[in-house]
Design a protein around this motif. Structure first.
Motif: not given
Length: 951
Positions: A260-285
């Motif tokens: 799903r993640a590798f597909r979303m990168v292309w299928q819906n880039t803006e939503n995938a970017l938001l999701e990736t930023v949230i996951v990355s921020a949670v990892h750091l926090l």
């Protein structure tokens, strides 16, 4: 198994649920099997496999099967590098518009081209896809595979920390997200739908001025598109390739989550970017590795859960806003203030229960159903994004106005392409609805499918008829758009959206090539005595011009035949002689031409206010006349049957006109009709302009022909001859024209033809026509006269005479509006412009629709308004104009459509004046009902799925 606690609990729950099933079915909460099946496939495809809802059910089924096979296959690949490359490659390919690409590639390889491309539905693959785009996709795929393989193979894997490579990429993604969010918001007229964008043009009266002011925004849109199409996907691929979770092979969670993640990168880039930023921020926090989020979930599953929560949160906010809008709509209606007050109080008291309904509806991703659009909410049954069964664009309530939407769709498609690529319409998600407005046209746009550099939409056109409900809501739409797009230059820099509570939020304006509609009252023009007097003189000139142009074009087609057969020979023709007659005229020959006795078609009979229905009935009667060949009692033909029963007919009887419908007169008192001898052209080139022999009239008396031939404009006739192009190929063109101009036989030929048409258009009396007469003849209902039956038997000449009449009317209006015609050259230019750039006729004509589809620059029609008692002119002008577009609350649309379905199918309330379709300025109820698919809705135009390329 009886003692297993889980089964015991499930048994108890199901017993309770089964009791309520009939009640849920009666309320319409239980979904039909087909809707449930399609909804389940959409949900799994979008949130479990990273795809998008599709434009057709067949595409959805095929994509679901392929995407499921991809996830299953990735589970069995033994190499981690192989898994990553497989997911990256298939994720990219499945996010493309593969069906259209394959179709276009097949046609380009075979070299097959389908005739003429349809202008109305520009979704042809041949037009959209070029070799450059195939090359671009190939390069992107290769670079993505190289990046994924190299990073995964050579980079070291470790748990994410503030200094790890994956964390650094996460920081880059956060910066990208902020930049893209800012660039998207400044493209629209409102930021967050509340604050006026200070960069957006405040006021633009013309397309040119607006495009000049929007130049900066377009440049920003190009930068944004590059960041979305190229920078963001590669940055997210780097983030995913560096994740340590990919080391765990043969894991269901890894296969599902990362597919799903590798597909979303292309299928819906803006939503995938938001999701990736949230996951990355949670990892750091959250640095504690012992919590459930870090211990039990890999990155792919975290992205999946964040994606579901993101979607449900957006749905919850939209549904809550819709519920509040329904409450306000009920409260603001003065007629129902008392009953609405009770419902509003109940909703406030039981607000926790209402929130439960909203939450439950959000979890199921089903519409929130307001019963009869009142603040009584139910949970609608889960259904696909399209809301309606059947194929999109196959049904519409087609009418005469459909052609206006049909013509504008290609240009609208192009404008939408630019706006969507720049981000002016906000985040593009399947199920989003937009409303466009221009003059009396309302355009409903729905997004069906989204992918990498493409978007699939459906465009609907709503009725143009001005009903009370339609007008009330359309007026509010105009007010919303005017408040956003037509602000004064001295207005505040950052004003607030005054219509924030409305379901419509303005987005942008689109330059579209379409017809503007102008309607004018012709009082003082068509009823002016002086204008009508000039009209009669101009009509003769226009008839001469049209007949000469017709014969000129006709001779060009037959030129080769004439050269071989008639070269050097004198042409023999049959021409009515103007000065010879086998019988002497009776002094009473004009008595039979008195309008009181003969011309039954008069303004006194029909009245000064003709109706279209009456005109159509008479026109239908005229169409039957040519097929009637029976002798009429009392006519000359029937009286002569016995005389020539042996089969021999005298020459004079062949040239005698048949005066149909006239009282029988004494044989000695019958007026002599035009005698037709055989005559020769004096010029050998005259055959180039010879009218067809069947157009030679022998239906008018000599006295009438002599009287009316004095109206023939010889100087205009000679001028038009010199302007014809059919002689330019001749060696001595000027000499040829002079010889033809001196040919009296040819001139008499045209005199007779023109005067016969003139006589047919005005009847017997040479009086000034009335406005009612003008409208009837313009509509194709000619007055009865001696020449009418003869003319109706020649459809081509009939149409030429009608066209001449319509051109003359337009000329009369232009002379009043723009000034008098100075000379013959200006008159010729005016008529040539009518011929090339105008269609002058009736709105009900089929040729009117053809002219719109052919995109004639101008169209004109004459009409009559019985309510106001005035004659009107309608002018359509093709030009590039601005269409205002706004985004609708998608949940408000789905909720009202769900109520429409429930009310008509479950409650069987088909009252045409029911409350749920009455106009309301906040909910736009009437327009939303119109936009539903037939038979419940009634859009007059619905396009097939249109694929917009956002390259």
């Amino acid at each position: 198994m009886v003692n297993i606690p889980v089964l015991e609990q499930m048994n108890q729950i199901l017993h309770i649920l089964f009791i309520f099933l009939p009640f849920l079915w009666a309320l319409g909460t239980l979904p039909p099997p087909d809707a449930l099946f399609l909804w389940a496939m959409e949900q799994v495809l979008e949130f479990g496999l990273g795809g998008s809802s599709m434009s057709t059910h067949l595409r959805l089924l095929i994509m679901f099967i392929i995407s499921t096979g991809t996830a299953v296959t990735s589970y069995f690949i033994p190499s981690t590098v192989g898994v990553v490359l497989f997911m990256t490659g298939l994720g990219f390919l499945l996010s493309l518009n593969l069906s259209e690409m394959v179709f276009g590639f097949k046609h380009s390889v075979t070299g097959h081209r389908v005739g003429t491309k349809s202008k109305a539905l520009p979704n042809s693959s041949e037009k959209q896809f070029t070799w450059k785009e195939y090359l671009f996709y190939s390069i992107v795929l290769v670079l993505a595979l190289l990046e994924t393989g190299l990073l995964h193979h050579f980079a070291g894997f470790s748990q994410i920390s503030k200094n790890s490579p994956q964390a650094i990429v996460g920081y880059i993604l956060m910066i990208l997200f902020i930049i893209l969010w800012i660039l998207k918001e400044i493209q629209s007229v409102y930021i967050f739908g509340i604050f006026r964008n200070p960069i957006y043009p405040k006021h633009a009266q013309t397309v040119t001025l607006f495009l000049e002011k929007q130049t900066k925004l377009m440049k920003i849109g190009v930068v944004r598109r590059i960041l979305i199409n190229l920078v963001s996907p590669f940055a997210m691929i780097a983030f995913l390739s560096l994740d340590s979770s990919l080391q765990g092979l043969h894991s269901v969670s890894v296969s599902i989550g990362f597919t799903r993640a590798f597909r979303m990168v292309w299928q819906n880039t803006e939503n995938a970017l938001l999701e990736t930023v949230i996951v990355s921020a949670v990892h750091l926090l959250i640095s504690n590795t012992d919590i459930w989020w870090n211990r039990n979930l890999d990155t792919g599953i975290r992205l999946l859960l964040v994606g579901i929560m993101r979607d449900r949160l957006i749905q919850f906010i939209s549904k809550l806003q819709f519920a509040v809008t329904v409450l306000l709509a009920s409260w603001t209606e003065k007629k129902r203030r008392k009953s609405a007050t009770t419902l509003c109080v109940l909703n406030i008291v039981f607000s926790p229960f209402m929130l439960v309904f909203i939450v439950f509806s959000t979890l199921l991703s089903s519409p929130l159903l307001p019963l009869f659009t009142l603040p009584l909410f139910l949970v609608g049954f889960p259904r696909p994004i399209q809301s309606w069964p059947g194929v999109v664009g196959t049904t519409a309530c087609v009418c005469a106005d459909t052609v206006y939407y049909y013509q504008m769709v290609p240009s609208l498609n192009t404008a939408l392409q630019s706006a969507m690529a720049a981000g002016s319409l906000g985040l593009l998600l399947p199920g989003s609805h937009y409303l466009g407005r221009f003059q009396d046209r309302l355009i409903w746009i729905m997004i069906l499918e989204c992918g990498y550099t493409y978007c699939c939409i459906n465009i609907k056109g709503l009725e143009l008829q001005e009903t009370s409900c339609h007008t009330a809501e359309a007026r509010r739409v105009d007010e919303v758009f005017e408040g956003a797009f037509e602000q004064e230059e001295y207005a505040r820099v950052c004003s607030i959206n005054e219509h924030f509570g409305n379901v419509l939020t303005p987005c942008t304006v689109l330059p579209v090539k379409l017809y503007s509609d102008a309607r004018n009252v012709l009082s003082g023009i068509i009823d002016s005595h002086d204008n009508l007097k000039e009209f009669k003189g101009d009509l003769v000139k226009v008839l001469v011009w049209i007949l000469l142009q017709y014969c000129s074009r006709r001779s060009n087609v037959q030129e080769n035949v004439h050269k071989t057969e008639n070269k050097g020979k004198a042409s023999l023709i049959i021409l009515p002689a103007l000065n010879t007659s086998p019988e002497t005229e009776s002094p009473e020959d004009t008595d039979s031409l008195n309008s009181e006795n003969l011309d039954d078609w008069s303004d006194d009979v029909f009245g000064e206010e003709p109706t279209i229905k009456k005109g159509k009935e008479e026109r239908d009667q005229l169409k039957v006349l040519p097929g009637i060949n029976l002798p009429i009692p009392g006519s000359v033909e029937s009286q002569r049957v016995g005389k020539h029963s042996a089969g021999t007919v005298t020459e004079n009887s062949l040239y005698q006109a048949v005066a149909l419908g006239y009282p029988a007169t004494d044989k000695g008192k019958q007026e002599a009709m035009a005698y037709i001898p055989l005559m020769e052209f004096s010029c050998s080139h005259s055959h180039l302009l010879s009218l067809p022999e069947e157009w030679i009239s022998n239906c008018l008396p000599n006295s009438k022909v002599k009287e009316m031939s004095s109206l023939f404009p010889e100087d205009w006739y000679h001028f038009v001859l010199r302007q014809l192009e059919c002689f330019h190929s001749e060696e001595n063109a000027s000499d040829v024209v002079e010889e033809i101009a001196k040919d009296r036989v040819l001139k008499d030929f045209y005199v007779h033809a023109v005067m016969t048409c003139y006589f047919s258009l005005f009847g017997v009396d040479n009086m000034i026509p009335s406005p009612g007469h003008i409208l009837r003849v313009y509509s194709g209902v000619f007055p009865w006269s001696l020449a009418l039956d003869w003319l109706t038997e020649k459809p081509e000449l009939f149409q030429l005479a009608l066209k001449a009449f319509r051109y003359t009317l337009k000329l009369m209006i232009d002379k009043v509006s723009l000034g008098p015609i100075e000379d013959f050259k200006e008159l010729t230019n005016c008529l040539e412009e009518y011929e090339s750039d105008w269609y002058i006729g009736l709105v009900s004509d089929e040729k009117w629709k053809e002219a719109i589809l052919q995109e004639k620059p101008y169209l004109f029609s004459l009409g009559y308004d019985p309510n106001m008692g005035v004659y009107t002119g309608r002018v359509l002008t093709l030009q590039e104009l601005l269409i205002q577009v706004g985004k609708l609350n998608a949940e408000a649309v789905r909720g009202q459509w769900a109520n429409l379905s429930w009310e008509l199918l479950y409650a069987t309330n088909d009252d045409e004046e029911r409350y749920s379709i009455q106009a309301h300025p906040l909910l736009l109820r009437n327009l939303t009902v119109q936009a539903a698919d037939p038979p419940l809705g009634y859009p007059i135009y619905s396009s097939k799925p249109l694929h917009i390329h956002l390259f």
